[in-house]
Design a protein around this motif. Sequence first.
Motif, PDB file in Angstrom:
ATOM      1  N   LEU A 105      37.841  36.330  52.472  1.00 39.67           N
ATOM      2  CA  LEU A 105      38.882  37.213  51.939  1.00 39.67           C
ATOM      3  C   LEU A 105      39.307  38.665  52.564  1.00 39.67           C
ATOM      4  CD1 LEU A 105      40.266  37.708  49.220  1.00 39.67           C
ATOM      5  CD2 LEU A 105      38.316  39.285  48.329  1.00 39.67           C
ATOM      6  N   LEU A 106      40.427  38.943  52.691  1.00 37.35           N
ATOM      7  CA  LEU A 106      40.735  40.153  53.229  1.00 37.35           C
ATOM      8  C   LEU A 106      41.196  40.971  51.840  1.00 37.35           C
ATOM      9  CD1 LEU A 106      43.329  39.117  56.104  1.00 37.35           C
ATOM     10  CD2 LEU A 106      41.112  40.113  56.330  1.00 37.35           C
ATOM     11  N   ILE A 107      41.847  40.729  51.065  1.00 38.35           N
ATOM     12  CA  ILE A 107      42.526  41.640  49.842  1.00 38.35           C
ATOM     13  C   ILE A 107      42.836  40.879  48.675  1.00 38.35           C
ATOM     14  CG2 ILE A 107      44.752  41.883  50.566  1.00 38.35           C
ATOM     15  CD1 ILE A 107      44.625  44.982  49.692  1.00 38.35           C
ATOM     16  N   ARG A 108      42.509  41.314  47.554  1.00 35.38           N
ATOM     17  CA  ARG A 108      43.009  40.776  46.061  1.00 35.38           C
ATOM     18  C   ARG A 108      43.701  41.525  45.237  1.00 35.38           C
ATOM     19  NH1 ARG A 108      40.165  39.758  40.848  1.00 35.38           N
ATOM     20  NH2 ARG A 108      38.616  41.041  41.658  1.00 35.38           N
ATOM     21  N   TYR A 109      44.760  41.072  44.924  1.00 32.06           N
ATOM     22  CA  TYR A 109      45.556  41.793  44.149  1.00 32.06           C
ATOM     23  C   TYR A 109      45.782  41.303  42.653  1.00 32.06           C
ATOM     24  CZ  TYR A 109      47.970  44.512  47.603  1.00 32.06           C
ATOM     25  OH  TYR A 109      48.253  45.453  48.853  1.00 32.06           O
ATOM     26  N   GLU A 110      45.508  42.143  41.559  1.00 33.02           N
ATOM     27  CA  GLU A 110      45.761  41.810  40.139  1.00 33.02           C
ATOM     28  C   GLU A 110      47.082  42.686  40.073  1.00 33.02           C
ATOM     29  OE1 GLU A 110      44.407  39.628  38.375  1.00 33.02           O
ATOM     30  OE2 GLU A 110      42.575  39.447  39.712  1.00 33.02           O
ATOM     31  N   GLU A 161      49.976  44.509  40.832  1.00 37.46           N
ATOM     32  CA  GLU A 161      50.425  45.449  42.044  1.00 37.46           C
ATOM     33  C   GLU A 161      49.034  46.071  42.308  1.00 37.46           C
ATOM     34  OE1 GLU A 161      52.353  45.468  39.206  1.00 37.46           O
ATOM     35  OE2 GLU A 161      51.571  47.335  38.304  1.00 37.46           O
ATOM     36  N   GLU A 162      48.061  45.970  41.772  1.00 34.69           N
ATOM     37  CA  GLU A 162      46.945  46.871  42.155  1.00 34.69           C
ATOM     38  C   GLU A 162      45.792  46.085  42.798  1.00 34.69           C
ATOM     39  OE1 GLU A 162      44.677  47.878  38.902  1.00 34.69           O
ATOM     40  OE2 GLU A 162      43.347  49.103  39.937  1.00 34.69           O
ATOM     41  N   ALA A 163      45.586  46.652  44.296  1.00 31.09           N
ATOM     42  CA  ALA A 163      44.530  46.128  45.034  1.00 31.09           C
ATOM     43  C   ALA A 163      43.089  46.378  44.346  1.00 31.09           C
ATOM     44  CB  ALA A 163      44.770  46.702  46.470  1.00 31.09           C
ATOM     45  N   VAL A 164      42.475  45.229  43.918  1.00 31.23           N
ATOM     46  CA  VAL A 164      41.146  45.400  43.384  1.00 31.23           C
ATOM     47  C   VAL A 164      40.005  45.044  44.175  1.00 31.23           C
ATOM     48  CG1 VAL A 164      42.198  45.044  41.082  1.00 31.23           C
ATOM     49  CG2 VAL A 164      41.474  43.046  42.214  1.00 31.23           C
ATOM     50  N   ASP A 165      40.234  44.414  45.339  1.00 33.77           N
ATOM     51  CA  ASP A 165      39.115  44.116  46.038  1.00 33.77           C
ATOM     52  C   ASP A 165      39.687  44.137  47.458  1.00 33.77           C
ATOM     53  OD1 ASP A 165      36.686  41.306  45.972  1.00 33.77           O
ATOM     54  OD2 ASP A 165      36.963  42.954  47.403  1.00 33.77           O
ATOM     55  N   ASP A 166      39.243  45.269  48.101  1.00 35.50           N
ATOM     56  CA  ASP A 166      39.857  45.220  49.623  1.00 35.50           C
ATOM     57  C   ASP A 166      38.812  45.607  50.644  1.00 35.50           C
ATOM     58  OD1 ASP A 166      41.764  48.725  49.557  1.00 35.50           O
ATOM     59  OD2 ASP A 166      39.586  47.922  48.810  1.00 35.50           O
ATOM     60  N   SER A 167      37.632  45.562  50.247  1.00 30.34           N
ATOM     61  CA  SER A 167      36.420  45.974  50.975  1.00 30.34           C
ATOM     62  C   SER A 167      36.115  45.080  52.258  1.00 30.34           C
ATOM     63  CB  SER A 167      35.134  45.779  50.051  1.00 30.34           C
ATOM     64  OG  SER A 167      35.076  44.273  49.933  1.00 30.34           O
ATOM     65  N   GLN A 168      37.118  43.939  52.495  1.00 32.33           N
ATOM     66  CA  GLN A 168      36.872  43.213  53.601  1.00 32.33           C
ATOM     67  C   GLN A 168      38.244  43.576  54.705  1.00 32.33           C
ATOM     68  OE1 GLN A 168      34.178  41.585  54.404  1.00 32.33           O
ATOM     69  NE2 GLN A 168      33.424  41.896  52.361  1.00 32.33           N
ATOM     70  N   LEU A 169      39.024  44.397  54.098  1.00 34.83           N
ATOM     71  CA  LEU A 169      40.263  44.581  55.077  1.00 34.83           C
ATOM     72  C   LEU A 169      39.710  45.794  55.877  1.00 34.83           C
ATOM     73  CD1 LEU A 169      43.234  43.747  54.818  1.00 34.83           C
ATOM     74  CD2 LEU A 169      43.674  45.847  53.529  1.00 34.83           C
ATOM     75  N   LEU A 223      54.574  45.131  46.023  1.00 29.14           N
ATOM     76  CA  LEU A 223      55.403  45.982  45.360  1.00 29.14           C
ATOM     77  C   LEU A 223      55.815  45.206  44.293  1.00 29.14           C
ATOM     78  CD1 LEU A 223      57.518  47.751  48.063  1.00 29.14           C
ATOM     79  CD2 LEU A 223      55.249  48.756  46.692  1.00 29.14           C
ATOM     80  N   LYS A 224      55.980  45.522  43.049  1.00 30.03           N
ATOM     81  CA  LYS A 224      56.429  45.090  41.623  1.00 30.03           C
ATOM     82  C   LYS A 224      55.653  43.628  41.263  1.00 30.03           C
ATOM     83  CE  LYS A 224      61.351  46.192  43.049  1.00 30.03           C
ATOM     84  NZ  LYS A 224      62.601  45.669  42.793  1.00 30.03           N
ATOM     85  N   GLY A 225      54.367  43.643  42.067  1.00 30.99           N
ATOM     86  CA  GLY A 225      53.482  42.678  41.295  1.00 30.99           C
ATOM     87  C   GLY A 225      53.660  41.325  41.741  1.00 30.99           C
ATOM     88  N   VAL A 226      54.830  41.086  42.626  1.00 29.21           N
ATOM     89  CA  VAL A 226      55.282  39.720  43.057  1.00 29.21           C
ATOM     90  C   VAL A 226      54.918  39.394  44.229  1.00 29.21           C
ATOM     91  CG1 VAL A 226      57.097  38.001  43.019  1.00 29.21           C
ATOM     92  CG2 VAL A 226      56.836  39.818  41.229  1.00 29.21           C
ATOM     93  N   ASP A 227      55.932  39.665  45.263  1.00 27.05           N
ATOM     94  CA  ASP A 227      55.721  39.266  46.647  1.00 27.05           C
ATOM     95  C   ASP A 227      54.641  40.208  47.150  1.00 27.05           C
ATOM     96  OD1 ASP A 227      59.119  38.261  47.576  1.00 27.05           O
ATOM     97  OD2 ASP A 227      57.922  37.559  46.032  1.00 27.05           O
TER      98      ASP A 227
END
Lengths: 110, 113
Positions: free
Chosen positions: B45-50, B52-60, B70-74
């Motif tokens: 894992l690099l990053i997880r979004y819920e 549009e919010e990055a909730v887990d980016d400790s490995q990035l 942006l906009k919680g899609v792409d």
Amino acid sequence: GQSLEQPSEVTAVEGAIVQINCTYQTSGFYGLSWYQQHDGGAPTFLSYNGLDGLEETGRFSSFLSRSDSYGYLLLQELQMKDSASYFCAVRPTGNTPLVFGKGTRLSVIA
Amino acid sequence: EAGVVQSPRYKIIEKKQPVAFWCNPISGHNTLYWYRQNLGQGPELLIRYENEEAVDDSQLPKDRFSAERLKGVDSTLKIQPAELGDSAVYLCASSSPGETEAFFGQGTRLTVV
């Protein structure tokens, strides 16, 4: 930390049965999943075990023993197309991402 | 229904150059993941979004990697500047709330020369 151990390679004959084991050490445990990945392809979901016991989906079955921190994937009636890498993955909690093992490369031979 | 779509499928760049990867998740999936997969290894894992919010980016590796949704899609994952060790397959995955299964895209195979 999280660690998952599975054999790196397995070879089996077409039509046979093969079992791929997975042991895990994680800070939490919500469930064990199995994914299949062909060379150059996307990992695709095979099965999930949240509780102890056996889950069966066609030729594939998966087993979990939470007390032993152990699970396995059982593939029956092997076909050449089953040649792929198989990953076990743990979700430490219901709201955390999957943590993957290094994968087992299965070669099915005639 | 379309699956997770990633582009490009392959990218070759020289070290120190920037690169960006794009992901379109399955419609309705709030959770989006970026994983990196080195040859012969499992996805990491690099990053997880819920949304549009990055909730887990400790490995990035934040010194050179960045991501946005942006906009919680792409979502877009960027590396600047790229290093030789960044050569890997970058996988995007998505899932819906309460779903144990994650759906993966075909990935972008990055080669840094």
